[in-house]
Structures are given as structure tokens and as C-alpha cells.
Design a protein around this motif. Structure first.
Motif, PDB file in Angstrom:
ATOM      1  N   GLU A  56       2.989 -23.912 -45.004  1.00 34.39           N
ATOM      2  CA  GLU A  56       2.215 -23.870 -43.763  1.00 34.39           C
ATOM      3  C   GLU A  56       3.154 -23.623 -42.580  1.00 34.39           C
ATOM      4  N   ILE A  57       2.671 -22.860 -41.581  1.00 35.35           N
ATOM      5  CA  ILE A  57       3.539 -22.576 -40.426  1.00 35.35           C
ATOM      6  C   ILE A  57       3.031 -23.335 -39.199  1.00 35.35           C
ATOM      7  N   PHE A  58       3.982 -24.039 -38.552  1.00 30.80           N
ATOM      8  CA  PHE A  58       3.716 -24.632 -37.233  1.00 30.80           C
ATOM      9  C   PHE A  58       4.551 -23.817 -36.257  1.00 30.80           C
ATOM     10  N   LEU A 111       4.362  -9.510 -51.896  1.00 36.03           N
ATOM     11  CA  LEU A 111       4.517  -9.486 -50.429  1.00 36.03           C
ATOM     12  C   LEU A 111       5.993  -9.581 -50.042  1.00 36.03           C
ATOM     13  N   ARG A 112       6.744 -10.333 -50.848  1.00 37.23           N
ATOM     14  CA  ARG A 112       8.177 -10.464 -50.584  1.00 37.23           C
ATOM     15  C   ARG A 112       8.865  -9.107 -50.728  1.00 37.23           C
ATOM     16  N   THR A 113       8.483  -8.369 -51.790  1.00 38.11           N
ATOM     17  CA  THR A 113       9.051  -7.033 -52.006  1.00 38.11           C
ATOM     18  C   THR A 113       8.631  -6.108 -50.863  1.00 38.11           C
ATOM     19  N   LEU A 133       5.478  -5.916 -40.476  1.00 40.88           N
ATOM     20  CA  LEU A 133       6.472  -6.920 -40.907  1.00 40.88           C
ATOM     21  C   LEU A 133       5.991  -8.349 -40.675  1.00 40.88           C
ATOM     22  N   PRO A 134       5.537  -8.690 -39.453  1.00 41.44           N
ATOM     23  CA  PRO A 134       5.047 -10.069 -39.274  1.00 41.44           C
ATOM     24  C   PRO A 134       3.839 -10.386 -40.157  1.00 41.44           C
ATOM     25  N   ILE A 135       2.939  -9.419 -40.360  1.00 44.47           N
ATOM     26  CA  ILE A 135       1.750  -9.711 -41.169  1.00 44.47           C
ATOM     27  C   ILE A 135       2.150  -9.982 -42.628  1.00 44.47           C
ATOM     28  N   TRP A 175      12.826 -20.602 -37.859  1.00 41.42           N
ATOM     29  CA  TRP A 175      13.071 -19.801 -36.645  1.00 41.42           C
ATOM     30  C   TRP A 175      12.729 -18.332 -36.880  1.00 41.42           C
ATOM     31  N   HIS A 176      13.058 -17.841 -38.078  1.00 38.92           N
ATOM     32  CA  HIS A 176      12.744 -16.446 -38.408  1.00 38.92           C
ATOM     33  C   HIS A 176      11.227 -16.218 -38.293  1.00 38.92           C
ATOM     34  N   LYS A 177      10.457 -17.154 -38.844  1.00 38.00           N
ATOM     35  CA  LYS A 177       8.991 -17.009 -38.817  1.00 38.00           C
ATOM     36  C   LYS A 177       8.457 -17.120 -37.388  1.00 38.00           C
ATOM     37  N   TRP A 178       8.974 -18.081 -36.624  1.00 42.57           N
ATOM     38  CA  TRP A 178       8.473 -18.277 -35.255  1.00 42.57           C
ATOM     39  C   TRP A 178       8.766 -17.055 -34.388  1.00 42.57           C
TER      40      TRP A 178
HETATM   41  C1  HEM Z   1       9.503  -7.956 -36.776  1.00 41.84           C
HETATM   42  C2  HEM Z   1       9.457  -9.063 -37.496  1.00 41.84           C
HETATM   43  C3  HEM Z   1      10.311  -9.341 -38.731  1.00 41.84           C
HETATM   44  C4  HEM Z   1      11.454  -8.730 -39.183  1.00 41.84           C
HETATM   45  C5  HEM Z   1      12.217  -7.549 -38.554  1.00 41.84           C
HETATM   46  C6  HEM Z   1      11.836  -9.411 -40.397  1.00 41.84           C
HETATM   47  C7  HEM Z   1      12.962  -9.094 -41.156  1.00 41.84           C
HETATM   48  C8  HEM Z   1      13.330  -9.742 -42.333  1.00 41.84           C
HETATM   49  C9  HEM Z   1      14.473  -9.421 -43.140  1.00 41.84           C
HETATM   50  C10 HEM Z   1      15.509  -8.325 -42.836  1.00 41.84           C
HETATM   51  C11 HEM Z   1      14.483 -10.264 -44.202  1.00 41.84           C
HETATM   52  C12 HEM Z   1      15.491 -10.277 -45.360  1.00 41.84           C
HETATM   53  C13 HEM Z   1      14.875  -9.435 -46.448  1.00 41.84           C
HETATM   54  C14 HEM Z   1      15.673  -9.375 -47.707  1.00 41.84           C
HETATM   55  O1  HEM Z   1      16.917  -9.397 -47.658  1.00 41.84           O
HETATM   56  O2  HEM Z   1      15.030  -9.266 -48.773  1.00 41.84           O
HETATM   57  C15 HEM Z   1      13.348 -11.128 -44.078  1.00 41.84           C
HETATM   58  C16 HEM Z   1      13.022 -12.120 -44.968  1.00 41.84           C
HETATM   59  C17 HEM Z   1      11.974 -12.997 -44.806  1.00 41.84           C
HETATM   60  N1  HEM Z   1      11.026 -12.967 -43.805  1.00 41.84           N
HETATM   61 FE1  HEM Z   1      10.957 -11.694 -42.251  1.00 41.84          FE
HETATM   62  N2  HEM Z   1      10.933 -10.407 -40.657  1.00 41.84           N
HETATM   63  C18 HEM Z   1       9.989 -10.403 -39.658  1.00 41.84           C
HETATM   64  C19 HEM Z   1       8.913 -11.249 -39.527  1.00 41.84           C
HETATM   65  C20 HEM Z   1       8.620 -12.310 -40.368  1.00 41.84           C
HETATM   66  C21 HEM Z   1       7.514 -13.249 -40.196  1.00 41.84           C
HETATM   67  C22 HEM Z   1       6.547 -13.261 -39.030  1.00 41.84           C
HETATM   68  C23 HEM Z   1       7.557 -14.113 -41.257  1.00 41.84           C
HETATM   69  C24 HEM Z   1       6.666 -15.269 -41.596  1.00 41.84           C
HETATM   70  C25 HEM Z   1       5.747 -15.788 -40.790  1.00 41.84           C
HETATM   71  C26 HEM Z   1       8.681 -13.717 -42.087  1.00 41.84           C
HETATM   72  C27 HEM Z   1       9.054 -14.353 -43.249  1.00 41.84           C
HETATM   73  C28 HEM Z   1      10.151 -14.033 -44.017  1.00 41.84           C
HETATM   74  C29 HEM Z   1      10.547 -14.782 -45.206  1.00 41.84           C
HETATM   75  C30 HEM Z   1       9.855 -16.026 -45.783  1.00 41.84           C
HETATM   76  C31 HEM Z   1      11.699 -14.123 -45.710  1.00 41.84           C
HETATM   77  C32 HEM Z   1      12.530 -14.532 -46.906  1.00 41.84           C
HETATM   78  C33 HEM Z   1      12.069 -13.856 -48.154  1.00 41.84           C
HETATM   79  C34 HEM Z   1      12.951 -14.262 -49.310  1.00 41.84           C
HETATM   80  O3  HEM Z   1      13.270 -15.457 -49.427  1.00 41.84           O
HETATM   81  O4  HEM Z   1      13.341 -13.360 -50.065  1.00 41.84           O
HETATM   82  N3  HEM Z   1       9.310 -12.612 -41.519  1.00 41.84           N
HETATM   83  N4  HEM Z   1      12.648 -10.777 -42.936  1.00 41.84           N
END
Ligand code: HEM
Ligand code: HEM
Length: 186
Positions: A122-124, A145-147, A108-110, A55-58
Motif C-alpha cells: 500500500e502507498i501512503f 508490470l515490473r518488466t 511510468l508512474p501508472i 521516496w521513489h514512489k512518492w
Molecule cells: C517518471 C516516473 C518514474 C521513473 C522515471 C521511474 C524509474 C525507475 C527505474 C529506472 C527503476 C529501476 C528499474 C530496473 O532497474 O529494473 C525503477 C524501479 C521501480 N519503480 Fe519506478 N519510476 C517512476 C515512477 C514510479 C512510481 C510512481 C512507482 C510506484 C508508485 C514506481 C515503482 C518502482 C518500483 C517498485 C521499482 C523497483 C522494481 C524492482 O524491484 O525491480 N516507480 N523505476
């Protein structure tokens, strides 16, 4: 602002309905994404975590599309001029902070999408639309990228705190009509 023109001031102009709609849908989605992002990373491995990540990714990718739409709209209909009561330094800072927010809403999304791809996931989109993996699986790139995603998210939280504090300063303390420019019912 009744009588403003009679006192030599321009009336406070608002954003157009499309810009307002995009602002408030994005704002709701971003608050949700920040909360979901911080919560899901601490969950134990399991179905709930997988669902939360999906859901976060979508929703994050939807914010990307909304931001692209918003940038196109902004180019077509630039923001209205600020009210006369806004001071010179605020006039300089407002476009800089808005530009920073818009850059973060793209970055952020990129980084998220590239992170998923480097992690080999893979994302659906909403379980329906398969997205291409722009980069091959690579553990080192995934960590970088995670950092980057982590620090971009914290930068967004800081700029947002400033953004909301600025709106409160304008409208609760000074009542200069800035909030009304973005409020839907104007
Ligand atoms: C405006 C859009 C977005 C915002 C504000 C956002 C925000 C966040 C935040 C606050 C975290 C937690 C970070 C942490 O505690 O280290 C997170 C983690 C994550 N986000 Fe996003 N995100 C966005 C878009 C996306 C998109 C589009 C994807 C993938 C298609 C994505 C994939 C992830 C993943 C995989 C994690 C987990 C990383 C881990 O396991 O440490 N995010 N995001
Ligand atoms: C309680 C939350 C929020 C309030 C009260 C609020 C209020 C406002 C107001 C009043 C404006 C117009 C400022 C002006 O007159 O120039 C504005 C603009 C803007 N806001 Fe927010 N906002 C909120 C949340 C957010 C969020 C979560 C984001 C995105 C992360 C965001 C991004 C923007 C951007 C990019 C602009 C500039 C719009 C443009 O010029 O195209 N805001 N906001």
C-alpha cells in the motif's frame, strides 16, 4: 534575436513561465528517479532499501501529477512555433519526441503504481495520503508490470539522450535559439 524581424525572420518565441517551471521541476525529478531507481534495486533488503523505494514512489507519483498539470496547461497554451532556422525533418521529429516523453511520464508512474498494488504494497503518498490499490495482489501481474516498468524506464533514457543531444546540436553547434525557448530567464 536583435534585428531578426528587419531581416525577415520571426523573433524566437519562448515557452510561457508555467511550462518552463513544469519542465525544469520534472526534469530534476526524473533524473533523480532514474538514478534512485537504478541504485535502489541493487540494495540489500533493509531500511535503506525500504526508504529508497518509498521516496521513489512518492516522487514518481508527483511527476505523474505534474505531467497531468502540464498536459492541461499545454492544451490551454500550445508550444510556440519553432524558430525559422529549424530544418524540415527536425520540425517533424521534435513533436514526436516530445509526445513520446510525455507518454512515458504518464506510463511510468501508472505501471509503478499498479506494480506496487499487484505486489500487495500500500502507498501512503509522502507518508500522509493513503492511495487505493487499483489491482489485487497477483505475483504474475507484478512480474509483468515490473518488466514493463523496467523497459519503459530504459526507453525514457534513450529518448532523453536524443532530447539532450538535440538541444546540444541546436544551441552549442548551431546557436539557433531553441534552448532559450525553455531557459527560465528569458
Ligand atoms: C517518471 C516516473 C518514474 C521513473 C522515471 C521511474 C524509474 C525507475 C527505474 C529506472 C527503476 C529501476 C528499474 C530496473 O532497474 O529494473 C525503477 C524501479 C521501480 N519503480 Fe519506478 N519510476 C517512476 C515512477 C514510479 C512510481 C510512481 C512507482 C510506484 C508508485 C514506481 C515503482 C518502482 C518500483 C517498485 C521499482 C523497483 C522494481 C524492482 O524491484 O525491480 N516507480 N523505476
Ligand atoms: C539537461 C536536460 C534537458 C534540457 C537541456 C532540455 C531542454 C529542452 C528544450 C530547450 C525544450 C524546448 C524545445 C522546443 O523549443 O520545442 C524542451 C522541451 C521538452 N522537454 Fe526537455 N530538456 C531537458 C530534460 C528533459 C527531461 C528530463 C524531460 C522529461 C523526461 C524533458 C521533457 C521535455 C518535453 C516533454 C518537452 C516538450 C515541452 C512541450 O512541448 O510541452 N526534458 N526541453
Amino acid at each position: 534575436m536583435p534585428g531578426a524581424e528587419a531581416h525577415g525572420q520571426r523573433p524566437t518565441l519562448g515557452y510561457r513561465p508555467v511550462a518552463k517551471g513544469l519542465h525544469w521541476i520534472t526534469a530534476a525529478a526524473v533524473f533523480g528517479l532514474l538514478a534512485l531507481g537504478l541504485w535502489m534495486t541493487d540494495l540489500p533488503i533493509g531500511l535503506t532499501k525500504l526508504e529508497a523505494y518509498a521516496w521513489h514512489k512518492w516522487i514518481g507519483l508527483t511527476v505523474f501529477l505534474l505531467t497531468v498539470a502540464r498536459l492541461i496547461w499545454r492544451w490551454h497554451a500550445p508550444p510556440p512555433p519553432l524558430p525559422d532556422a529549424v530544418t524540415r525533418w527536425e520540425r517533424r521529429l521534435a513533436p514526436v519526441s516530445h509526445a513520446a516523453l510525455l507518454v512515458l511520464l504518464v506510463a511510468l508512474p501508472i505501471t509503478g503504481w499498479l506494480m506496487s498494488s499487484a505486489g500487495g504494497v500500500e502507498i501512503f503518498w509522502f507518508g500522509l495520503v493513503p492511495l487505493p490499490n487499483p489491482v489485487p495482489r497477483d505475483a504474475g501481474l507484478f512480474e509483468r508490470l515490473r518488466t514493463a516498468h523496467h523497459w519503459l524506464a530504459w526507453t525514457l533514457m534513450a529518448v532523453l539522450a536524443l532530447h539532450v543531444a538535440a538541444v546540444i546540436r541546436h544551441d552549442v553547434l548551431r546557436r539557433d535559439g531553441v534552448f532559450r525557448r525553455m531557459w527560465p530567464s528569458r
